[in-house]
Design a protein around this motif. Structure first.
Motif, PDB file in Angstrom:
ATOM      1  N   GLN A  45     -20.352   5.240  30.083  1.00 43.34           N
ATOM      2  CA  GLN A  45     -19.041   5.117  29.456  1.00 43.34           C
ATOM      3  C   GLN A  45     -17.942   5.783  30.290  1.00 43.34           C
ATOM      4  OE1 GLN A  45     -18.269   3.220  26.836  1.00 43.34           O
ATOM      5  NE2 GLN A  45     -20.409   2.593  26.819  1.00 43.34           N
ATOM      6  N   SER A  46     -18.298   6.239  31.495  1.00 41.64           N
ATOM      7  CA  SER A  46     -17.376   6.943  32.404  1.00 41.64           C
ATOM      8  C   SER A  46     -16.848   8.227  31.778  1.00 41.64           C
ATOM      9  CB  SER A  46     -16.226   6.026  32.846  1.00 41.64           C
ATOM     10  OG  SER A  46     -16.733   4.906  33.533  1.00 41.64           O
ATOM     11  N   GLU A  47     -17.726   8.892  31.046  1.00 41.97           N
ATOM     12  CA  GLU A  47     -17.429  10.187  30.436  1.00 41.97           C
ATOM     13  C   GLU A  47     -18.522  11.152  30.869  1.00 41.97           C
ATOM     14  OE1 GLU A  47     -17.381   9.209  26.296  1.00 41.97           O
ATOM     15  OE2 GLU A  47     -15.442   8.225  26.415  1.00 41.97           O
ATOM     16  N   GLN A 129     -18.732   2.604  41.681  1.00 44.96           N
ATOM     17  CA  GLN A 129     -19.576   1.949  40.675  1.00 44.96           C
ATOM     18  C   GLN A 129     -18.805   1.997  39.357  1.00 44.96           C
ATOM     19  OE1 GLN A 129     -23.011   4.126  39.316  1.00 44.96           O
ATOM     20  NE2 GLN A 129     -24.122   2.230  38.860  1.00 44.96           N
ATOM     21  N   TYR A 130     -18.732   0.854  38.683  1.00 41.35           N
ATOM     22  CA  TYR A 130     -17.956   0.773  37.450  1.00 41.35           C
ATOM     23  C   TYR A 130     -18.853   0.925  36.234  1.00 41.35           C
ATOM     24  CZ  TYR A 130     -14.639  -0.827  40.826  1.00 41.35           C
ATOM     25  OH  TYR A 130     -13.828  -0.888  41.937  1.00 41.35           O
ATOM     26  N   ILE A 134     -13.336   0.059  29.778  1.00 44.47           N
ATOM     27  CA  ILE A 134     -12.226  -0.727  30.309  1.00 44.47           C
ATOM     28  C   ILE A 134     -10.941  -0.140  29.750  1.00 44.47           C
ATOM     29  CG2 ILE A 134     -11.134  -3.000  30.372  1.00 44.47           C
ATOM     30  CD1 ILE A 134     -13.923  -4.197  29.921  1.00 44.47           C
ATOM     31  N   GLU A 135      -9.932   0.004  30.615  1.00 41.75           N
ATOM     32  CA  GLU A 135      -8.638   0.513  30.178  1.00 41.75           C
ATOM     33  C   GLU A 135      -7.554  -0.508  30.489  1.00 41.75           C
ATOM     34  OE1 GLU A 135      -8.027   4.308  32.043  1.00 41.75           O
ATOM     35  OE2 GLU A 135      -9.384   5.311  30.647  1.00 41.75           O
ATOM     36  N   THR A 136      -6.475  -0.450  29.755  1.00 42.65           N
ATOM     37  CA  THR A 136      -5.329  -1.316  30.007  1.00 42.65           C
ATOM     38  C   THR A 136      -4.355  -0.567  30.899  1.00 42.65           C
ATOM     39  OG1 THR A 136      -5.608  -2.242  27.797  1.00 42.65           O
ATOM     40  CG2 THR A 136      -3.524  -2.684  28.916  1.00 42.65           C
ATOM     41  N   SER A 137      -3.929  -1.221  31.977  1.00 41.27           N
ATOM     42  CA  SER A 137      -2.975  -0.590  32.884  1.00 41.27           C
ATOM     43  C   SER A 137      -1.556  -0.744  32.339  1.00 41.27           C
ATOM     44  CB  SER A 137      -3.078  -1.212  34.275  1.00 41.27           C
ATOM     45  OG  SER A 137      -2.556  -2.525  34.247  1.00 41.27           O
ATOM     46  N   THR A 138      -0.601  -0.144  33.019  1.00 42.53           N
ATOM     47  CA  THR A 138       0.800  -0.223  32.599  1.00 42.53           C
ATOM     48  C   THR A 138       1.344  -1.645  32.703  1.00 42.53           C
ATOM     49  OG1 THR A 138       1.492   0.398  34.821  1.00 42.53           O
ATOM     50  CG2 THR A 138       1.310   2.170  33.184  1.00 42.53           C
ATOM     51  N   THR A 139       0.704  -2.481  33.518  1.00 41.32           N
ATOM     52  CA  THR A 139       1.147  -3.876  33.653  1.00 41.32           C
ATOM     53  C   THR A 139       0.500  -4.783  32.617  1.00 41.32           C
ATOM     54  OG1 THR A 139      -0.613  -4.415  35.217  1.00 41.32           O
ATOM     55  CG2 THR A 139       1.469  -3.589  36.141  1.00 41.32           C
ATOM     56  N   ARG A 147     -17.381   4.779  37.316  1.00 39.04           N
ATOM     57  CA  ARG A 147     -18.409   5.677  36.807  1.00 39.04           C
ATOM     58  C   ARG A 147     -18.842   6.645  37.906  1.00 39.04           C
ATOM     59  NH1 ARG A 147     -24.618   4.010  35.283  1.00 39.04           N
ATOM     60  NH2 ARG A 147     -25.223   6.119  34.733  1.00 39.04           N
ATOM     61  N   GLY A 148     -18.969   6.115  39.105  1.00 38.96           N
ATOM     62  CA  GLY A 148     -19.394   6.925  40.245  1.00 38.96           C
ATOM     63  C   GLY A 148     -18.569   6.581  41.468  1.00 38.96           C
ATOM     64  N   THR A 149     -18.354   7.585  42.321  1.00 35.03           N
ATOM     65  CA  THR A 149     -17.595   7.391  43.553  1.00 35.03           C
ATOM     66  C   THR A 149     -18.304   8.127  44.684  1.00 35.03           C
ATOM     67  OG1 THR A 149     -15.545   7.319  42.274  1.00 35.03           O
ATOM     68  CG2 THR A 149     -15.328   7.661  44.630  1.00 35.03           C
ATOM     69  N   TRP A 150     -18.552   7.410  45.777  1.00 32.19           N
ATOM     70  CA  TRP A 150     -19.157   7.967  46.985  1.00 32.19           C
ATOM     71  C   TRP A 150     -18.135   7.818  48.103  1.00 32.19           C
ATOM     72  CZ3 TRP A 150     -21.352   5.410  43.128  1.00 32.19           C
ATOM     73  CH2 TRP A 150     -22.522   5.923  42.550  1.00 32.19           C
ATOM     74  N   VAL A 151     -17.815   8.909  48.801  1.00 27.77           N
ATOM     75  CA  VAL A 151     -16.713   8.910  49.747  1.00 27.77           C
ATOM     76  C   VAL A 151     -17.191   9.198  51.166  1.00 27.77           C
ATOM     77  CG1 VAL A 151     -14.504   9.998  50.327  1.00 27.77           C
ATOM     78  CG2 VAL A 151     -15.129   9.654  47.926  1.00 27.77           C
ATOM     79  N   LEU A 152     -16.668   8.393  52.104  1.00 29.64           N
ATOM     80  CA  LEU A 152     -16.896   8.625  53.538  1.00 29.64           C
ATOM     81  C   LEU A 152     -15.536   8.878  54.169  1.00 29.64           C
ATOM     82  CD1 LEU A 152     -18.811   8.566  56.047  1.00 29.64           C
ATOM     83  CD2 LEU A 152     -18.053   6.190  56.326  1.00 29.64           C
TER      84      LEU A 152
END
Length: 158
Positions: A45-47, A129-130, A134-139, A147-152
């Motif tokens: 749930q991205s929490e 990774q999603y 789901i969220e509504t953007s300002t547009t 959900r997850g982020t891997w950074v190089l």
């Protein structure tokens, strides 16, 4: 005798459980490889997120060279994409770009990131990774929440 066997069997079963680990993503460029843990990893749930800003990987990547990315099955069987930043041959920052969205319908275990032009210089790469949220953007558009982020981070010294 029964009292001794029961606790011992529970101990054996508890010892066999696999520890929960966060998945790693592998980045490969110019003959070098780095395995990267997530800088952020949340439940579906991205929490309830674990955050580790020090988990960033670093690789040297020469101008115009591709980066190969390998993801484990738990990412391949979900929705994920690659976001990246780069500079053109004159050193001017360009708008960040994103790969297509990969999903569980057509699992993708690897992706080769190729820059638009041969003299472009890669700056950073994020595998995202999603989750289910789901969220509504300002547009008014709908956005999946990572959900997850891997950074190089790219070392661009020649």
């Amino acid at each position: 005798m029964r009292r001794v066997l029961l606790p011992l069997s529970l101990l054996v079963l508890a010892g066999c459980a696999a520890p929960a680990t966060e998945p790693e993503v592998t980045f490969y460029a110019d003959g070098r490889v780095v395995n990267v843990k997530p800088t952020q990893y949340c439940d579906v749930q991205s929490e309830n997120c674990d955050v580790d800003p020090a988990a960033v990987g670093v690789l040297r990547v020469r101008p115009g060279k591709p980066v190969q990315i390998s993801v484990p099955g738990e990412l391949a069987d979900s929705a994920w994409s690659v976001k990246f930043t780069y500079r053109d041959g004159r050193g001017q920052p360009q708008e960040p770009l994103r790969s297509k969205l990969f999903t569980e319908r057509d699992p993708r275990y690897a992706y080769t990131l190729v820059l638009p032009n041969p003299d472009d210089q890669l700056e950073s790469v994020e595998v995202q990774q999603y989750g289910a949220r789901i969220e509504t953007s300002t547009t008014g558009a709908f956005d999946f929440v990572a959900r997850g982020t891997w950074v190089l981070s790219v070392d661009d010294r020649v």
